[in-house]
Design a protein around this motif. Structure first.
Motif, mmCIF file in Angstrom:
data_model
loop_
_atom_site.group_PDB
_atom_site.id
_atom_site.type_symbol
_atom_site.label_atom_id
_atom_site.label_comp_id
_atom_site.label_asym_id
_atom_site.label_seq_id
_atom_site.Cartn_x
_atom_site.Cartn_y
_atom_site.Cartn_z
ATOM 1 N N GLY A 45 -3.092 5.478 -4.313
ATOM 2 C CA GLY A 45 -2.801 4.140 -4.810
ATOM 3 C C GLY A 45 -1.303 3.922 -4.983
ATOM 4 O O GLY A 45 -0.765 2.868 -4.634
ATOM 5 N N ALA A 48 0.309 3.302 -1.690
ATOM 6 C CA ALA A 48 0.018 1.982 -1.130
ATOM 7 C C ALA A 48 0.574 0.857 -1.995
ATOM 8 O O ALA A 48 0.554 -0.297 -1.600
ATOM 9 C CB ALA A 48 -1.485 1.816 -0.948
ATOM 10 N N GLY A 49 1.024 1.179 -3.209
ATOM 11 C CA GLY A 49 1.637 0.166 -4.073
ATOM 12 C C GLY A 49 0.674 -0.568 -4.976
ATOM 13 O O GLY A 49 0.885 -1.733 -5.307
ATOM 14 N N LYS A 50 -0.374 0.102 -5.389
ATOM 15 C CA LYS A 50 -1.339 -0.539 -6.275
ATOM 16 C C LYS A 50 -0.682 -0.875 -7.616
ATOM 17 O O LYS A 50 -0.121 0.006 -8.267
ATOM 18 C CB LYS A 50 -2.529 0.396 -6.479
ATOM 19 N N LEU A 68 8.965 2.939 -2.989
ATOM 20 C CA LEU A 68 8.515 2.373 -4.266
ATOM 21 C C LEU A 68 9.046 0.969 -4.513
ATOM 22 O O LEU A 68 8.526 0.250 -5.350
ATOM 23 C CB LEU A 68 8.922 3.305 -5.408
ATOM 24 N N MET A 70 9.006 -1.363 -2.261
ATOM 25 C CA MET A 70 8.368 -2.341 -1.374
ATOM 26 C C MET A 70 7.069 -2.889 -1.966
ATOM 27 O O MET A 70 6.348 -2.196 -2.671
ATOM 28 C CB MET A 70 8.040 -1.696 -0.035
ATOM 29 N N ASP A 71 6.759 -4.143 -1.596
ATOM 30 C CA ASP A 71 5.483 -4.753 -1.942
ATOM 31 C C ASP A 71 4.382 -4.092 -1.114
ATOM 32 O O ASP A 71 4.653 -3.591 -0.027
ATOM 33 C CB ASP A 71 5.511 -6.242 -1.578
ATOM 34 N N PRO A 72 3.159 -4.148 -1.606
ATOM 35 C CA PRO A 72 2.069 -3.530 -0.848
ATOM 36 C C PRO A 72 1.992 -4.034 0.594
ATOM 37 O O PRO A 72 1.785 -3.254 1.515
ATOM 38 C CB PRO A 72 0.819 -3.935 -1.613
ATOM 39 N N GLU A 73 2.175 -5.362 0.790
ATOM 40 C CA GLU A 73 2.020 -5.878 2.154
ATOM 41 C C GLU A 73 3.166 -5.422 3.052
ATOM 42 O O GLU A 73 2.999 -5.211 4.244
ATOM 43 C CB GLU A 73 1.860 -7.401 2.184
ATOM 44 N N ARG A 75 4.579 -2.519 2.809
ATOM 45 C CA ARG A 75 4.225 -1.147 3.174
ATOM 46 C C ARG A 75 3.205 -1.175 4.315
ATOM 47 O O ARG A 75 3.312 -0.406 5.265
ATOM 48 C CB ARG A 75 3.623 -0.413 1.979
ATOM 49 N N ALA A 76 2.206 -2.060 4.193
ATOM 50 C CA ALA A 76 1.184 -2.152 5.230
ATOM 51 C C ALA A 76 1.844 -2.509 6.554
ATOM 52 O O ALA A 76 1.523 -1.970 7.603
ATOM 53 C CB ALA A 76 0.141 -3.190 4.845
ATOM 54 N N ILE A 80 1.755 1.708 6.699
ATOM 55 C CA ILE A 80 0.966 2.545 5.792
ATOM 56 C C ILE A 80 -0.433 1.945 5.654
ATOM 57 O O ILE A 80 -0.594 0.760 5.398
ATOM 58 C CB ILE A 80 1.645 2.645 4.413
ATOM 59 N N PHE A 81 -1.423 2.772 5.842
ATOM 60 C CA PHE A 81 -2.793 2.294 5.744
ATOM 61 C C PHE A 81 -3.556 3.166 4.766
ATOM 62 O O PHE A 81 -3.530 4.382 4.846
ATOM 63 C CB PHE A 81 -3.482 2.347 7.104
ATOM 64 N N LEU A 82 -4.254 2.515 3.846
ATOM 65 C CA LEU A 82 -5.081 3.257 2.900
ATOM 66 C C LEU A 82 -6.550 2.922 3.157
ATOM 67 O O LEU A 82 -6.941 1.756 3.087
ATOM 68 C CB LEU A 82 -4.699 2.877 1.461
#
Ligand SMILES: Nc1ncnc2c1ncn2[C@@H]1O[C@H](COP(=O)(O)OP(=O)(O)OP(=O)(O)O)[C@@H](O)[C@H]1O
Ligand SMILES: [Mg+2]
Lengths: 259, 483, 450
Positions: A45, A48-50, A68, A70-73, A75-76, A80-82
């Protein structure tokens, strides 16, 4: 591609990760094992930036950038894929629609052209074959009413379509029957390449028979307490976590005594 | 890190893009309401005596009525009925009738709103009646429709050309004394659309009316009447917008649908985007509308679909009286309230005939300080053996200063019937947003996606073209919703 | 069907209050007198509800106002016998018996609940330990817009007082048995029960509202009851309310509960009797993490009118409420269900669920149901559902294909429908007795029919 240095993270007031170090280079597959509640999903988490998790100390570098921040999107979009341990349901939004929106958002960020529905469908069909997915599932709302195994398969299917660079699989094997496990592993293996890195969280050696890791780490009480090759997983399967616990206690005891 | 809710809160407020004003030469009657004004409106329209009498009867009755005591969740300032202009029309350059005589400014207004009044430019399959303040300014595809025996024209034209039909059905579903605003409308209504679909005809294109309020200090009081004979079918759409102003403007319409014959079917869709007022609740349309249909024929069907995103206050309950055996009533609704908007909407399904069926799907979205109320009645009368109703009311709350209210009334007097009602309340889950973001979507897109998913059941019932429109509208309306 | 009310209806009751004042002659503690005066003043302002009052839209008070009720006088202790009570008993060890709202010691079985804790009558308590009551009496039962609660608060004379001290767990269920007895003139009684649970305490209470069949020359009764429940933090109350008055009776009862932090409140209503019935349940969360279960089962047959009104007010976060109401209506009976759930702005993480199901067995019966949600907080889980219908045809067929005749099959399914509620009652003897009553040949639908 990923470097984690002395990572501390907490949820609400509870410290869960307590000084975790890990480095993943392109092309490598790392497996993480550890007892329930040791912080595996927390690590996934955080990467992925939860928003739930608060990083209190440490650093995470992804391709040299500070992950750390970056926003979750973001990162995606950076690859990065979770694959979630508990995939989320989104009522009323079809799987296809969702996936196309995601893919196009990522493509756009990469400066690529958006895919039209026809091209998209072609892509999706080819990936579906690999994962033996029923086309019916595409039309249904994202994960709504999916069985546990279907949800997991759907996660890997999304991964196959989005073609990320760092794939984090959080207990993707739990809830899968033997055949599904094979299929999912095949899906993952198909993505293995010298540019991609994998972080595979699992409780069972079984999965690692199919997705053979380069490294196995044991996460205990928020830290990686032991690392090794794929044999470590076998050893763990045999002996359980008891000896790790004992060892960990000794080291903690020793360092406490030393301090 | 910002949480999704704060991000939603921070999204820049979007301007209401239909909020412009068109400067055209207008012809208006003096402010205020009295018998002389009504006579003046009637005279301007060269109406027959019976209609003037009907208006006056309604007016006299209205005088005896009390303005409704608002529901507890609606707060509304006083309305001064003498401070409204009841008739405003663009000055005709010659006699209205062909598009060439239309003031080019008016035409441009509609073009700007995406409504082309030139048939060849218009998407095939949609005929439009354009209503500008108090009058219908143009109706397209009239001739083609006439070839099928379909009448689609301005209400005032119908009074002139088809007086028998109008006289037979006007007020037959919503009597002039039905309620305060219906009575007011009956007294002063100025225009609207009239549709008649003869026996056995499936209307070959969507019929639509676009309502535009433009003039200051006016109210719009239109009347729509749709009649469908045996085995006939029509799909009708209405859209509405108005300029941005600081004062409230009143829109009090009446819509009557009559599914007369066996297996007749009327589908009525609304995308309501009246000016909603600003963030502080200044200005905006008061949208007080009476819409009702009656399924007279055996196996007839009336289906209401509405997407309500505009207006300062919406107060409407499109209803169906299920008189014919085996008749079907449907109500699909999305209502979005943000800033200080208030919506009190729902439906009434009155089951009289045997084996009648009704379905209600209501999706309310509240954001900002918006108040969203579903108020519905399902009534199964004694003779309505084997009838069924299914209702579903879902609310989505965004932020914790808004409200969602559900008031379903259910009355059953027949033991062979079945009624089922479900309601739920949810919010956009942080985990849903995160899941979407992990897949690369922005918060804004994630919210749109989830909201549209929430409304999907309703959108599926809109004609294709409108569904796309509605989805976009919902998206932009939500921007800056939690300010 | 707007009820036209005349000022005389109101004056009739106000004048009765003036007589009561003279009779009491200042014997009340000051706080109680104050409560009575405030209540009658409020009643004088609001009067009786009409159908324009949303909460009374489907229940008319016209029939009630036609009968000139007078406060029931104190009766001889011998007016009711032990045998009369037998059908209504649950074999309980502790019970307080009231006739027309007054405690009858001879019929009661009172024993200490714990060290120095004795249940008793309100009238008695007002004389002996008024200071104990001033903090709690009238605290929960709000009468601001409640005509009958206002009347009760003005006119009450007696009722049960149950105060459980901190940490005390009472094992034996306590039965509060209220008997309505008709007389030569129409009588109204205003019983007022007060149940106060101290921190961490625990008790089970059965509240019965029963009537004896009217004898020749007896006039109908009206019971306007209020039960106030105050639950301190972590206390647990299991409560059952059984209503079995006779078919001529008018019955109103308001159960008003306030829950402290982590308190648990379970209440089951079983409404069988009465001609004109209004059962109210009002729950207010006054602390976090509290939980309420509010269930109900009501029967209507003949010309009974049974109205059930519930209000659950989530004023604070992290509370849960579960509500299941079932109704069975036959003949020309009329049923009303109105369930309100409020979730206030600060009540985040509320979990509220309400279900209402009605079985309509006759075309002359009517149900008006209105489940209602009013939500001002976003992070909540709230649902309600309502169904109205007859017995399931497929199930009926299945039973018949196994050899049951239609009547048996219907009876069995009706029983199953009702038993779903009865089964949830945790107080063993009550559950057994009600189950038996349900199964008995006469059945609840026939009970006490003239
Ligand atoms: N939202 C939360 N609030 C409080 N505690 C939390 C929260 N999320 C996780 N935790 C706690 O953090 C610890 C680590 O959780 P995590 O999910 O990372 O474990 P895990 O190693 O993935 O376990 P499993 O093998 O069961 O999936 C657990 O003790 C868990 O209870
Ligand atoms: Mg985990």
């Amino acid at each position: 591609m990923l470097k984690i240095i002395n990572l501390h993270a907490r949820v609400e007031d509870k410290e869960i990760l307590r000084g975790l170090d890990l480095e993943i280079r392109a092309g490598e597959v790392h497996a993480i094992m550890g007892p329930n509640g040791s912080g595996k999903s927390t690590l996934a988490g955080v990467l992925a930036g939860k928003p739930l998790y608060e990083v209190t100390q440490g650093e995470v570098l992804y391709n040299g950038k500070n992950l750390l921040e970056m926003d979750p999107e973001e990162r995606a979009r950076e690859g990065i894929f979770l694959a979630f341990q508990y995939p989320v349901e989104i009522p009323g939004v079809s799987n296809t629609y969702f996936l196309r929106a995601a893919l196009n958002a990522i493509r756009k960020a990469r400066g690529e052209e958006e895919l039209d529905p026809v091209a998209f469908l072609q892509l999706v069909r080819s990936k579906m074959r690999i994962l033996h997915m029923d086309e019916e599932l595409l039309k249904r709302p994202v994960n709504e009413g999916f069985s546990g195994g279907e949800k997991k398969r759907n996660e890997i299917f999304q991964m196959a379509v989005l073609e990320p660079m760092l794939c984090i699989l959080d207990e993707t094997d739990s809830g899968l029957d033997i055949d599904a496990l094979r299929t999912v592993a095949d899906g993952v293996n198909a993505l293995r390449s010298p540019e991609r890195g994998f972080l595979v969280i699992t409780h069972y050696q079984r999965l690692l028979n199919y997705i053979v890791p380069d490294f196995v780490h044991i996460l205990y009480d928020g830290r990686i307490v032991k690392s090794g090759g794929k044999e470590l997983a076998l050893e763990l399967e045999e002996k359980g976590y008891g000896w790790i616990e004992r060892e960990a206690r000794q080291t903690v005891g020793a360092s406490a005594a030393g301090a | 890190m910002t949480t999704p809710t704060t991000t939603i809160e921070q999204l820049a407020s979007r301007e209401y893009k239909e909020g412009f004003y068109t400067d055209v030469e207008m012809e208006t009657v003096p402010k205020g309401l009295n018998e002389d004004i009504i006579r003046l409106i009637s005279a301007k329209k060269k109406e027959p005596d019976w209609l003037l009498e009907w208006r006056l009867k309604a007016y006299r009755h209205w005088l005896t009525m009390e303005e409704p005591r608002w529901w507890p969740n609606l707060t509304i300032g006083p309305i001064d009925y003498q401070d409204i202009i009841y008739y405003a029309a663009p000055k005709p350059r010659k006699a209205l009738g062909s598009l060439d005589e239309l003031d080019p400014e008016v035409r441009r207004t509609f073009e700007k709103l995406g409504i082309s009044l030139e048939e060849q430019k218009r998407l095939a399959g949609v005929a439009v009646d354009a209503v500008f303040d108090s009058v219908s300014v143009a109706t397209t595809f009239k001739e083609e429709l006439a070839r099928h025996g379909i009448i689609f024209c301005a209400f005032s034209e119908a009074v002139r050309d088809h007086p028998d039909l109008v006289r037979k059905y006007l007020g037959s579903v919503v009597p002039y004394n039905d309620n305060f605003f219906a009575a007011l409308n009956s007294a002063v209504f100025s225009d609207g659309s009239f549709c008649y679909i003869p026996k056995g005809v499936r209307c070959p294109m969507e019929l639509s009316t676009y309502f535009r309020i433009n003039a200051r200090e006016t109210g719009q009081f239109e009347r729509t009447l749709i009649i469908c004979e045996e085995d006939a079918y029509v799909s009708y759409l209405e859209g509405c917008t108005a300029p941005m102003r600081d004062e409230h403007q009143l829109h009090a319409a009446v819509v009557e649908l009559i599914a007369v014959g066996r297996n007749s079917h009327i589908k009525y869709s609304t995308v309501q985007n009246w000016y909603p007022g600003d963030k502080e609740g200044r200005g905006g349309i008061y949208n007080f509308v009476t819409k009702r249909g009656v399924c007279r024929g055996e196996g007839s069907k009336i289906s209401w679909t509405q997407v309500e995103t505009g207006s300062a206050i919406t107060w409407k309950y499109p209803s169906v009286i299920l008189q014919g055996d085996n008749s079907v009533g449907e109500f699909y609704s999305v209502a979005l309230t943000k800033n200080r908007q208030q919506a009190d909407t729902g439906t009434k399904m009155i089951h009289l005939g045997r084996n009648t069926r009704s379905t209600i799907v209501s999706k309310g979205i509240s954001a900002g300080q918006g108040q969203n109320t579903y108020r519905g009645l399902v009534k199964i009368m004694k003779g309505a053996a084997n009838s069924r109703n299914y209702s579903q009311c879902d609310s989505l709350l965004i932020g914790n200063r808004c409200g969602a209210h559900t008031f379903p009334y259910i009355e059953v007097r027949n033991s062979t019937s079945q009624v089922e009602h479900e309601a739920s309340t949810s919010r956009i889950g942080e985990d849903q947003i995160f899941y979407c973001k992990q897949r690369g979507l922005s918060t804004e897109d994630a919210v749109n996606l989830i909201v549209n998913g929430f409304c999907k059941q309703v959108f599926l019932n809109l004609p294709m073209e409108f569904a796309v429109e509605a989805q976009k509208l919902l998206g932009v309306s939500l921007e800056g919703s939690v300010g | 069907m707007t009820t036209v009310q005349t000022a005389s209806d109101k004056r009739f009751y106000v004048e009765q209050f003036e007589r009561l004042e003279r009779e009491l002659a200042g014997s009340d503690p000051a706080a109680v007198r104050h409560l009575r005066l405030a209540a009658i003043a409020r009643f004088d302002q609001i009067g009786f509800p009409t159908s324009r009052n949303e909460d009374w839209r489907f229940t008319s008070v016209a029939d009630l106002l036609k009968v000139p009720f007078h406060p029931a006088p104190r009766l001889e202790d011998s007016a009711v016998n032990e045998e009369d009570l037998e059908p209504f008993s649950f074999g309980e060890a502790i019970r307080l018996v009231f006739v027309n709202g007054r405690l009858i010691g001879r019929l009661s079985r009172i024993s200490p609940l714990g060290p120095g804790v004795v249940p008793g009558g309100l009238a008695d308590a007002l004389v002996r330990e008024p200071e104990l009551l001033t903090d709690s009496l009238g605290r929960v039962a709000d009468f601001k817009d409640q005509t009958f609660t206002a009347l009760n608060s003005a006119f009450f004379r007696d009722g049960a007082v149950l105060v459980i001290p901190d940490g005390v767990a009472v094992e034996q269920p306590i039965h509060l048995l209220h008997v309505a007895l008709g007389g030569a003139t129409p009588w109204v009684s205003y019983p007022h029960n007060l149940i106060v649970l101290g921190r961490g305490s625990r008790v089970s209470v059965i509240e019965s509202w029963v009537g004896l069949p009217l004898q020749a020359g007896q006039e109908p009764t009206f019971t306007a009851a209020v039960t106030e429940v105050l639950l301190a933090a972590e206390s647990v109350l299991d409560h059952v309310r059984v209503q079995r008055e006779n078919r001529q009776a008018f019955h109103f009862s308001n159960l008003a509960a306030s829950l402290g932090t982590s308190a648990r409140f379970t209440t089951h209503l079983v409404s069988l009797g009465g001609g004109w019935v209004r059962n109210e349940s009002r729950v207010r969360f006054g602390g976090q993490n509290a939980e309420a279960t509010v269930n109900g089962l009501y029967f209507g047959s003949g010309t009974q009118h049974v109205d059930n009104h519930t209000v659950i007010d989530h004023a604070l976060p992290h509370c849960a409420s579960h509500e299941l109401y079932k109704g069975i209506l036959d003949d020309r009976a009329r049923g009303v269900f109105n369930g309100k759930i409020f979730v206030r702005q600060d009540a985040q993480k509320t979990d509220a669920k309400q279900t209402n199901q009605t079985l309509l067995l006759s075309d002359d019966a009517v149900i008006n149901t209105k489940p209602q949600l009013e939500i001002f907080a976003d992070d909540v889980k709230c649902t309600h559902g309502a169904t109205v219908g007859n017995l399931n045809e497929d199930t009926l067929f299945y039973l018949r294909s196994r050899g049951l005749d239609v009547t048996e099959a219907r009876a069995l399914l009706t029983y199953a429908f009702a038993n779903d509620i009865i089964n949830r009652i945790a107080i063993e003897p009550v559950r057994q007795r009600l189950e038996a009553l349900l199964l008995s040949r006469s059945g609840p639908l026939q009970e006490a029919q003239p």
